[in-house]
Motif scaffolding. Structure first.
Motif, PDB file in Angstrom:
ATOM      1  N   ASP A 195       0.829  -1.200   0.000  1.00 33.67           N
ATOM      2  CA  ASP A 195       0.000   0.000   0.000  1.00 33.67           C
ATOM      3  C   ASP A 195       0.867   1.255   0.000  1.00 33.67           C
ATOM      4  O   ASP A 195       2.094   1.191  -0.113  1.00 33.67           O
ATOM      5  CB  ASP A 195      -0.968  -0.003   1.191  1.00 33.67           C
ATOM      6  CG  ASP A 195      -0.266  -0.011   2.548  1.00 33.67           C
ATOM      7  OD1 ASP A 195       0.957   0.235   2.598  1.00 33.67           O
ATOM      8  OD2 ASP A 195      -0.948  -0.263   3.561  1.00 33.67           O
ATOM      9  N   ALA A 196       0.219   2.415   0.136  1.00 29.69           N
ATOM     10  CA  ALA A 196       0.932   3.689   0.054  1.00 29.69           C
ATOM     11  C   ALA A 196       1.950   3.846   1.182  1.00 29.69           C
ATOM     12  O   ALA A 196       3.034   4.409   0.971  1.00 29.69           O
ATOM     13  CB  ALA A 196      -0.064   4.837   0.078  1.00 29.69           C
ATOM     14  N   ALA A 197       1.621   3.358   2.370  1.00 28.16           N
ATOM     15  CA  ALA A 197       2.570   3.440   3.488  1.00 28.16           C
ATOM     16  C   ALA A 197       3.821   2.616   3.180  1.00 28.16           C
ATOM     17  O   ALA A 197       4.951   3.031   3.484  1.00 28.16           O
ATOM     18  CB  ALA A 197       1.909   2.956   4.775  1.00 28.16           C
ATOM     19  N   ASP A 198       3.635   1.452   2.551  1.00 29.76           N
ATOM     20  CA  ASP A 198       4.783   0.630   2.154  1.00 29.76           C
ATOM     21  C   ASP A 198       5.621   1.354   1.104  1.00 29.76           C
ATOM     22  O   ASP A 198       6.854   1.289   1.120  1.00 29.76           O
ATOM     23  CB  ASP A 198       4.303  -0.707   1.584  1.00 29.76           C
ATOM     24  CG  ASP A 198       3.565  -1.551   2.610  1.00 29.76           C
ATOM     25  OD1 ASP A 198       3.969  -1.531   3.783  1.00 29.76           O
ATOM     26  OD2 ASP A 198       2.576  -2.214   2.230  1.00 29.76           O
ATOM     27  N   CYS A 199       4.944   2.054   0.201  1.00 33.17           N
ATOM     28  CA  CYS A 199       5.663   2.798  -0.831  1.00 33.17           C
ATOM     29  C   CYS A 199       6.519   3.891  -0.199  1.00 33.17           C
ATOM     30  O   CYS A 199       7.689   4.080  -0.567  1.00 33.17           O
ATOM     31  CB  CYS A 199       4.676   3.408  -1.823  1.00 33.17           C
ATOM     32  SG  CYS A 199       5.442   4.223  -3.245  1.00 33.17           S
ATOM     33  N   ALA A 200       5.955   4.605   0.775  1.00 35.44           N
ATOM     34  CA  ALA A 200       6.705   5.668   1.450  1.00 35.44           C
ATOM     35  C   ALA A 200       7.948   5.112   2.140  1.00 35.44           C
ATOM     36  O   ALA A 200       9.033   5.708   2.080  1.00 35.44           O
ATOM     37  CB  ALA A 200       5.810   6.379   2.453  1.00 35.44           C
ATOM     38  N   LYS A 201       7.802   3.954   2.788  1.00 32.72           N
ATOM     39  CA  LYS A 201       8.949   3.338   3.450  1.00 32.72           C
ATOM     40  C   LYS A 201      10.014   2.932   2.431  1.00 32.72           C
ATOM     41  O   LYS A 201      11.213   3.086   2.674  1.00 32.72           O
ATOM     42  CB  LYS A 201       8.490   2.114   4.244  1.00 32.72           C
ATOM     43  CG  LYS A 201       7.639   2.449   5.456  1.00 32.72           C
ATOM     44  CD  LYS A 201       7.118   1.176   6.119  1.00 32.72           C
ATOM     45  CE  LYS A 201       6.168   1.497   7.257  1.00 32.72           C
ATOM     46  NZ  LYS A 201       5.551   0.264   7.830  1.00 32.72           N
ATOM     47  N   ALA A 202       9.567   2.430   1.278  1.00 36.69           N
ATOM     48  CA  ALA A 202      10.509   2.043   0.236  1.00 36.69           C
ATOM     49  C   ALA A 202      11.224   3.260  -0.342  1.00 36.69           C
ATOM     50  O   ALA A 202      12.412   3.193  -0.686  1.00 36.69           O
ATOM     51  CB  ALA A 202       9.783   1.269  -0.860  1.00 36.69           C
ATOM     52  N   VAL A 203      10.515   4.378  -0.443  1.00 33.09           N
ATOM     53  CA  VAL A 203      11.140   5.628  -0.893  1.00 33.09           C
ATOM     54  C   VAL A 203      12.253   6.023   0.074  1.00 33.09           C
ATOM     55  O   VAL A 203      13.370   6.378  -0.326  1.00 33.09           O
ATOM     56  CB  VAL A 203      10.094   6.763  -0.999  1.00 33.09           C
ATOM     57  CG1 VAL A 203      10.769   8.122  -1.196  1.00 33.09           C
ATOM     58  CG2 VAL A 203       9.117   6.495  -2.137  1.00 33.09           C
ATOM     59  N   GLU A 204      11.950   5.955   1.361  1.00 35.50           N
ATOM     60  CA  GLU A 204      12.923   6.333   2.382  1.00 35.50           C
ATOM     61  C   GLU A 204      14.156   5.425   2.363  1.00 35.50           C
ATOM     62  O   GLU A 204      15.263   5.860   2.718  1.00 35.50           O
ATOM     63  CB  GLU A 204      12.259   6.311   3.758  1.00 35.50           C
ATOM     64  CG  GLU A 204      11.193   7.393   3.929  1.00 35.50           C
ATOM     65  CD  GLU A 204      10.234   7.097   5.066  1.00 35.50           C
ATOM     66  OE1 GLU A 204      10.487   6.146   5.835  1.00 35.50           O
ATOM     67  OE2 GLU A 204       9.220   7.821   5.185  1.00 35.50           O
ATOM     68  N   SER A 205      13.965   4.171   1.930  1.00 36.78           N
ATOM     69  CA  SER A 205      15.097   3.235   1.885  1.00 36.78           C
ATOM     70  C   SER A 205      15.874   3.315   0.573  1.00 36.78           C
ATOM     71  O   SER A 205      16.860   2.597   0.388  1.00 36.78           O
ATOM     72  CB  SER A 205      14.600   1.802   2.110  1.00 36.78           C
ATOM     73  OG  SER A 205      13.832   1.360   0.997  1.00 36.78           O
ATOM     74  N   GLY A 206      15.398   4.184  -0.354  1.00 35.39           N
ATOM     75  CA  GLY A 206      16.125   4.394  -1.594  1.00 35.39           C
ATOM     76  C   GLY A 206      15.715   3.516  -2.758  1.00 35.39           C
ATOM     77  O   GLY A 206      16.418   3.462  -3.776  1.00 35.39           O
ATOM     78  N   ASP A 207      14.571   2.842  -2.675  1.00 37.56           N
ATOM     79  CA  ASP A 207      14.101   1.980  -3.753  1.00 37.56           C
ATOM     80  C   ASP A 207      13.723   2.844  -4.964  1.00 37.56           C
ATOM     81  O   ASP A 207      12.819   3.688  -4.878  1.00 37.56           O
ATOM     82  CB  ASP A 207      12.898   1.175  -3.264  1.00 37.56           C
ATOM     83  CG  ASP A 207      12.437   0.121  -4.261  1.00 37.56           C
ATOM     84  OD1 ASP A 207      12.181   0.475  -5.422  1.00 37.56           O
ATOM     85  OD2 ASP A 207      12.319  -1.055  -3.860  1.00 37.56           O
TER      86      ASP A 207
END
Length: 325
Positions: free
Chosen positions: A217-229
């Motif tokens: 979901d969107a929260a997972d996407c935000a976390k992936a953004v923060e990790s540099g994905d």
């Protein structure tokens, strides 16, 4: 103690409170009203629209009874925020797809169930915007735009301590500004609407496809953004760019002093706000750039706003035309 009932009706649940006014007077600005009692309840929408209405009426009656026992008097008024299309002037919940109702005279039904207590009915986003403008992130601003990014995208246009409903109750529907002409179809029957690209549900859908995880979901996407994905960054930037396009159109028309962003995507904090501020700034030309800030009240905004609607109802005094001879 003098108090009002505040009800925030959502697609699956209801939030309610008994609300007192600070210093014993109706709040129009300044400190928030006092939450004397808070409770939540399911809407029972799985049993159909009639059951939803009955659940609201029963819930309000229980709150009235509790207030009488606890504070020694019935509520002075009721404020109710509901989703969908709302005719606040007539007190009618016109249509809500997620609740299945049409043309429900909710104000009259509640007033009848509560022995004539006055009732104010409002649209959920505009009611939340009222609270954010008066006692939340927009406090003190004469002009603001509140935009929650949730399943869809709507907006509340704040002017001088009130929220503009428009001539037909549709003001603020910025989620249906077309930002990608000929793009993804929208349930409103247009193509390329803002909410098809920048809502929490749109980001969830895009990230689930990009990541190959149907549960993402969107929260997972935000976390992936923060990790540099890089895949997540592409999905996220696409949503930010679409959102900036829609917001610049809105601020060109409305010229708000403050732009308040709430809803699920705003919970990403600076992961959203840093690129969004930059994207909006790149797009403005002659327009005055507003402050872009996160909402302050979270999921209590609707309930607090409903309380404000109720207090406003009590302070609205009909004027008598001057008679001249």
């Amino acid at each position: 103690m003098r108090h009002v009932i505040a009800l925030d009706v959502g697609g699956t649940g209801m939030k309610a409170a008994l609300v007192g006014a600070p210093h014993g007077s109706a709040p129009s600005a300044g400190p928030p009203p006092t939450l004397l009692h808070q409770v939540r309840r399911a809407t029972s929408r799985e049993r159909g629209p009639d059951a939803v209405v009955e659940s609201i009426l029963d819930f309000a009656a229980e709150l009235r009874a509790y207030g009488e026992r606890r504070f020694g008097e019935p509520p002075a008024a009721v404020g109710v925020a509901v989703p969908g299309i709302v005719d606040a002037e007539q007190g009618t919940a016109v249509y809500a797809a997620n609740l299945g109702w049409r043309d429900v005279p909710l104000r009259a039904l509640l007033s009848e169930r509560l022995d004539g207590v006055p009732v104010a009915l409002g649209h959920d986003v505009r009611t939340g915007g009222l609270a954010e403008g008066r006692i939340g992130a927009g406090q003190g601003a004469d002009r603001f735009l509140f935009v929650p990014l949730g399943t869809g995208i709507a907006g509340a246009i704040g002017i001088g301590g009130t929220v503009e409903a428009g001539a037909h109750g549709f003001a603020g529907e910025i989620g249906h500004i077309v930002v990608r002409p000929g793009g993804a179809p929208c349930p409103c029957r247009q193509r390329g609407c803002l909410e098809r690209y920048a809502s929490a549900s749109a980001v969830s859908e895009a990230w689930a496809a990009a990541s190959g995880d149907p549960e993402a979901d969107a929260a997972d996407c935000a976390k992936a953004v923060e990790s540099g994905d890089s895949r997540a960054q592409e999905v996220w930037q696409g949503a930010v760019d679409a959102l900036a396009d829609g917001l610049v159109t809105a601020l060109t028309l409305l010229d708000p002093r403050i732009l308040i962003i709430g809803g699920g995507l705003a919970e990403a904090g600076e992961t959203l706000f840093t690129p969004l501020r930059a994207a909006v700034q790149r797009r403005v030309t002659f327009q005055k750039l507003p402050s872009i800030v996160p909402a302050a009240l979270g999921d209590t905004a609707g309930c607090l706003g409903a309380g404000l609607l109720a207090w406003d109802l009590l302070t609205t005094t009909p004027t008598t035309p001057e008679v001249t001879t």
